[in-house]
Scaffold this motif. Structure first.
Motif, PDB file in Angstrom:
ATOM      1  N   GLY A   9      69.727 -50.791  94.608  1.00 17.65           N
ATOM      2  CA  GLY A   9      70.333 -51.675  95.580  1.00 17.65           C
ATOM      3  C   GLY A   9      69.547 -51.874  96.978  1.00 17.65           C
ATOM      4  O   GLY A   9      68.636 -52.240  96.777  1.00 17.65           O
ATOM      5  N   HIS A  10      70.074 -51.230  98.000  1.00 18.71           N
ATOM      6  CA  HIS A  10      69.702 -51.336  99.519  1.00 18.71           C
ATOM      7  C   HIS A  10      68.561 -50.374  99.831  1.00 18.71           C
ATOM      8  O   HIS A  10      68.152 -49.954 100.829  1.00 18.71           O
ATOM      9  CB  HIS A  10      70.418 -51.620 100.331  1.00 18.71           C
ATOM     10  CG  HIS A  10      71.256 -52.769 100.268  1.00 18.71           C
ATOM     11  ND1 HIS A  10      70.722 -54.286 100.311  1.00 18.71           N
ATOM     12  CD2 HIS A  10      72.570 -53.108  99.860  1.00 18.71           C
ATOM     13  CE1 HIS A  10      71.441 -55.109 100.083  1.00 18.71           C
ATOM     14  NE2 HIS A  10      72.768 -54.491  99.857  1.00 18.71           N
ATOM     15  N   ARG A  11      68.653 -49.149  98.891  1.00 21.04           N
ATOM     16  CA  ARG A  11      67.997 -47.907  99.086  1.00 21.04           C
ATOM     17  C   ARG A  11      66.834 -47.917  98.100  1.00 21.04           C
ATOM     18  O   ARG A  11      66.852 -48.290  96.854  1.00 21.04           O
ATOM     19  CB  ARG A  11      68.775 -46.805  99.028  1.00 21.04           C
ATOM     20  CG  ARG A  11      69.882 -47.153 100.058  1.00 21.04           C
ATOM     21  CD  ARG A  11      70.526 -45.745 100.359  1.00 21.04           C
ATOM     22  NE  ARG A  11      69.405 -45.143 101.118  1.00 21.04           N
ATOM     23  CZ  ARG A  11      69.683 -43.881 101.912  1.00 21.04           C
ATOM     24  NH1 ARG A  11      71.044 -43.305 101.592  1.00 21.04           N
ATOM     25  NH2 ARG A  11      68.682 -43.244 102.444  1.00 21.04           N
ATOM     26  N   LYS A  54      61.132 -41.137 103.778  1.00 16.48           N
ATOM     27  CA  LYS A  54      61.539 -41.335 105.150  1.00 16.48           C
ATOM     28  C   LYS A  54      60.468 -41.632 106.118  1.00 16.48           C
ATOM     29  O   LYS A  54      60.820 -41.979 107.238  1.00 16.48           O
ATOM     30  CB  LYS A  54      62.126 -39.776 105.304  1.00 16.48           C
ATOM     31  CG  LYS A  54      63.454 -39.558 104.830  1.00 16.48           C
ATOM     32  CD  LYS A  54      63.849 -38.180 104.963  1.00 16.48           C
ATOM     33  CE  LYS A  54      65.073 -37.905 104.266  1.00 16.48           C
ATOM     34  NZ  LYS A  54      65.744 -36.565 104.608  1.00 16.48           N
ATOM     35  N   GLY A  55      59.369 -41.592 105.659  1.00 18.26           N
ATOM     36  CA  GLY A  55      58.015 -41.776 106.547  1.00 18.26           C
ATOM     37  C   GLY A  55      57.847 -43.294 106.614  1.00 18.26           C
ATOM     38  O   GLY A  55      56.821 -43.703 107.203  1.00 18.26           O
ATOM     39  N   ILE A  56      58.366 -44.126 105.666  1.00 12.93           N
ATOM     40  CA  ILE A  56      58.035 -45.475 105.337  1.00 12.93           C
ATOM     41  C   ILE A  56      58.980 -46.370 105.766  1.00 12.93           C
ATOM     42  O   ILE A  56      60.411 -46.277 105.692  1.00 12.93           O
ATOM     43  CB  ILE A  56      57.838 -45.771 103.761  1.00 12.93           C
ATOM     44  CG1 ILE A  56      56.762 -44.838 103.139  1.00 12.93           C
ATOM     45  CG2 ILE A  56      57.709 -47.087 103.446  1.00 12.93           C
ATOM     46  CD1 ILE A  56      55.399 -45.205 103.841  1.00 12.93           C
ATOM     47  N   ARG A  57      58.808 -47.538 106.477  1.00 13.09           N
ATOM     48  CA  ARG A  57      59.761 -48.668 106.811  1.00 13.09           C
ATOM     49  C   ARG A  57      59.797 -49.900 105.767  1.00 13.09           C
ATOM     50  O   ARG A  57      60.777 -50.686 105.673  1.00 13.09           O
ATOM     51  CB  ARG A  57      59.223 -49.085 108.148  1.00 13.09           C
ATOM     52  CG  ARG A  57      60.232 -50.128 108.884  1.00 13.09           C
ATOM     53  CD  ARG A  57      59.551 -50.525 110.296  1.00 13.09           C
ATOM     54  NE  ARG A  57      58.175 -51.052 110.154  1.00 13.09           N
ATOM     55  CZ  ARG A  57      57.983 -52.434 110.134  1.00 13.09           C
ATOM     56  NH1 ARG A  57      59.110 -53.286 110.045  1.00 13.09           N
ATOM     57  NH2 ARG A  57      56.773 -52.906 110.287  1.00 13.09           N
ATOM     58  N   GLY A  58      58.603 -49.855 105.099  1.00 13.26           N
ATOM     59  CA  GLY A  58      58.543 -51.182 104.084  1.00 13.26           C
ATOM     60  C   GLY A  58      57.471 -51.036 103.472  1.00 13.26           C
ATOM     61  O   GLY A  58      56.482 -50.166 103.652  1.00 13.26           O
TER      62      GLY A  58
END
Length: 79
Positions: free
Chosen positions: A9-11, A23-27
């Motif tokens: 989904g969105h995660r 947790k260290g990644i934005r995209g």
């Protein structure tokens, strides 16, 4: 380096060599061509930046620091 990407989904979860670095990644972007290794580009999460004169400081969350270290980065000495 081995990368596992799981999207629900969105995660999502990104693992590099078995270590969860989500947790260290934005995209991220994953590209590939026939006969070539796939290319994974990670957008590292930066918590805060400050700028004074010619100096720039970037504050990374602990997960981003660990991710960069796993990729071979050596953090600069802190004063």
């Amino acid at each position: 380096m081995h990368a596992d990407i799981e999207i629900n989904g969105h995660r999502g979860t990104i693992r590099l060599d078995g270590h969860d670095v989500s947790k260290g990644i934005r995209g991220f972007r994953l590209t590939g061509e026939a006969g070539q290794l796939a290319r994974l580009e990670l957008d590292v999460l930066i918590v805060e930046t400050t700028r004074a004169a010619a100096d720039v400081s970037a504050y990374l969350n602990p997960e981003a620091v660990e991710l960069l270290k796993r990729l071979g980065w050596t953090p600069p000495e802190t004063p």
